[in-house]
Design an enzyme around this catalytic site. Structure first.
Site, PDB file in Angstrom:
ATOM      1  N   GLU A  33       6.492  16.331  71.502  1.00  0.00           N
ATOM      2  CA  GLU A  33       7.287  16.102  70.274  1.00  0.00           C
ATOM      3  C   GLU A  33       8.243  14.923  70.416  1.00  0.00           C
ATOM      4  O   GLU A  33       9.434  15.019  70.097  1.00  0.00           O
ATOM      5  CB  GLU A  33       8.037  17.372  69.887  1.00  0.00           C
ATOM      6  N   GLU A  67       0.746  23.753  69.292  1.00  0.00           N
ATOM      7  CA  GLU A  67       1.837  24.674  68.926  1.00  0.00           C
ATOM      8  C   GLU A  67       1.607  25.122  67.489  1.00  0.00           C
ATOM      9  O   GLU A  67       1.570  24.283  66.580  1.00  0.00           O
ATOM     10  CB  GLU A  67       3.218  24.014  69.041  1.00  0.00           C
TER      11      GLU A  67
END
Length: 507
Positions: A173, A292
């Protein structure tokens, strides 16, 4: 009662079912590791300190691959802190989750756990506070057979043979301002391609996942992917996607349609990646690692975090969401979305495995149990075999505030040509009414019968499983599912997820 028609044909194949679709995620966050998978003083703990009750549930869940060690945690992680004698390992601050990391569990311990669980490891590299050299070092420790300094160090630490990890995430991320070492797309793209080239010099067969956006709500969604891939397209195998869902302001109708957004995320990332490939005149096609995804009550977490203590605790209770029947229906639908994109989504990791927004819950010194979302995952992992079929669904629609008009039902099917089995996974998003489903089976040669049919539903869609009542919500045999007149006929309860395996189709 509303009715729907499902058309499926064995010739309309999307792709083989990727076993990596049924991945999970273990991050050094909250109680996922400590008192989750690892608790040396627990009555079920084995000689390595791993909870055997959690291991048994992990195997039952059907997990095939586990992403480790983060997550946000990895962007500040020093992997060498977690090797060698435990007594010599330093305690560090984890800035991502404002807690202390004891480093009792590191690479070697986790690889032993993965061996016991029978799972492949997807290893995430720290490209936040570290970079190319750290990636090469950890790869050498994990995968070099012998003779080099780090390979011999691993052997001295008890692992004579290399671990042979194939998949590596190039950070986590990195588009997020909350991420340690957050970078612009250009900065990250350069670092990612430099790291990828170095790793490929060490191991040409390594599989590399570059960071996509941390969510479709990010203002740079799609443009981030485009710029990163302009740098890294030729050196990576997949780009990551992340998505979490929750009901907002009591809007259950939109929440039940969360898979509409997941479809949009996948299609958008595919379109962006293919556009970059076309501009580069490349015949290569990138895949997606949806590493995720889950239901996460993020707003609740943000409110709790704003009032959290300023202490630095060990293994605090963080986002231990207690999941409802409605949550399980949404999770089952998200699995449908992942399966129907099996031609491009070749790996996926539900976040996380234990305690932290997880299908498995455990208590220190106490029991471990299955949350409601455990059941659609476990059944899908067990029954989705062979190839994914492209289905056509004719169903009534309903209006949502977030996604507009959406079908009441969503479905996917798999076909195992070896056994002849056909399995249909379907959700009914209607909040109050059952829906009848018909699916003609003429293309499968006849002889199919319902071998098993499971439904997750309840008169109380807010019902949950707890330590005191771990089996309040369990899959139940579908009340009405039969093959008559060459077609499957089933009644799907309101707000439900159902799996139906048809057997006997082999001539």
């Amino acid at each position: 009662m509303p009715s729907a028609l499902l058309r499926l044909d064995p010739a309309r194949v999307v792709a083989p079912v990727s076993r990596r679709t049924f991945g999970s995620f273990v991050e050094h966050m909250g109680r996922c590791v400590y008192t989750g998978i690892f608790e040396p003083t627990h009555p079920t703990a084995d000689a390595d300190g791993f909870r055997q009750d959690v291991l048994a549930l992990t195997r039952e869940l059907g997990v095939t691959v586990v992403r480790y060690p983060g997550g946000n945690f990895v962007s500040g992680y020093r992997w060498e802190d977690g090797i060698g004698p435990v007594a010599d390992r330093p305690v560090r601050r984890d800035l991502a989750w404002r807690s202390l990391e004891s480093n009792e569990v590191g690479i070697d311990e986790f690889m032993r756990w993965a061996g016991k669980a029978g799972v492949e490891v997807m290893y995430a590299l720290n490209l936040g506070t570290r970079g190319v050299q750290e990636a090469l070092d950890v790869h050498e420790y994990l995968n070099q057979p012998d003779r080099t300094r780090l390979a011999e160090l691993r052997r001295a630490n008890g692992a004579d043979k290399p671990y042979g990890i194939r998949m590596f995430c190039l950070g986590n991320e990195m588009d997020g301002t909350w991420q340690l070492g957050h970078k612009t797309a250009g900065e990250y793209g350069r670092l990612a391609v430099e790291t990828a080239r170095a790793l490929r010099a060490a191991d040409p067969d390594v599989e590399l996942v570059v960071c996509g956006s941390s969510g479709s709500s990010m203002p740079t969604f799609a443009s981030w992917e485009a710029e990163v891939l302009e740098h890294a397209y030729d050196e990576v195998d997949a780009i990551s996607a992340h998505a979490y869902y929750e009901p907002v302001d009591g809007d259950v109708g939109s929440f039940l349609a969360s898979a509409v957004d997941m479809d949009h995320v996948i299609d958008s990332v595919i379109a962006t990646a293919d556009s970059v490939g076309a501009r580069r005149k490349s015949s290569k096609r990138l895949n997606i690692s949806f590493d995720e995804w889950n239901v996460w009550y993020l707003r609740r977490f943000m409110a709790e975090r704003d009032t959290a203590s300023t202490e630095w605790p060990f293994a605090p209770r963080v986002i231990e969401d207690c999941y409802t029947v409605t949550d399980a229906v949404v999770v089952g639908n998200l699995l449908i979305s992942l399966l129907r994109h099996s031609d491009r989504v070749t790996a996926a990791c539900q976040a996380q495995l234990v305690n932290v927004i997880a299908p498995i819950r455990s208590e220190p010194g106490g029991p471990a149990w299955r949350q409601t979302i455990f059941h659609p995952f476990a059944i899908t992992a067990r029954l989705a075999r062979g190839t994914v079929l492209r289905v056509e669904l004719e169903a009534p629609t309903y209006q949502t505030d977030r996604y507009g008009e959406v079908p009441l039902l969503d479905a996917v099917a798999t076909h195992d040509t070896g056994t002849g089995d056909v399995t249909i996974f379907v959700v009914n998003r209607h909040q109050t009414d059952a829906v009848t489903l018909s699916a003609p089976l003429a293309g499968f040669g006849g002889g199919l019968r319902v071998a098993e049919a499971w439904t997750v539903a309840d008169d109380d869609p807010s019902a949950t499983n707890t330590a005191e009542h771990p089996d309040r919500v369990v899959p139940r045999p579908a009340g009405h599912a039969e093959v008559t007149g060459g077609a499957l006929h089933a009644t799907l309860p309101a707000q439900s997820w159902t799996a139906i395996r048809l057997a006997g189709g082999v001539a």
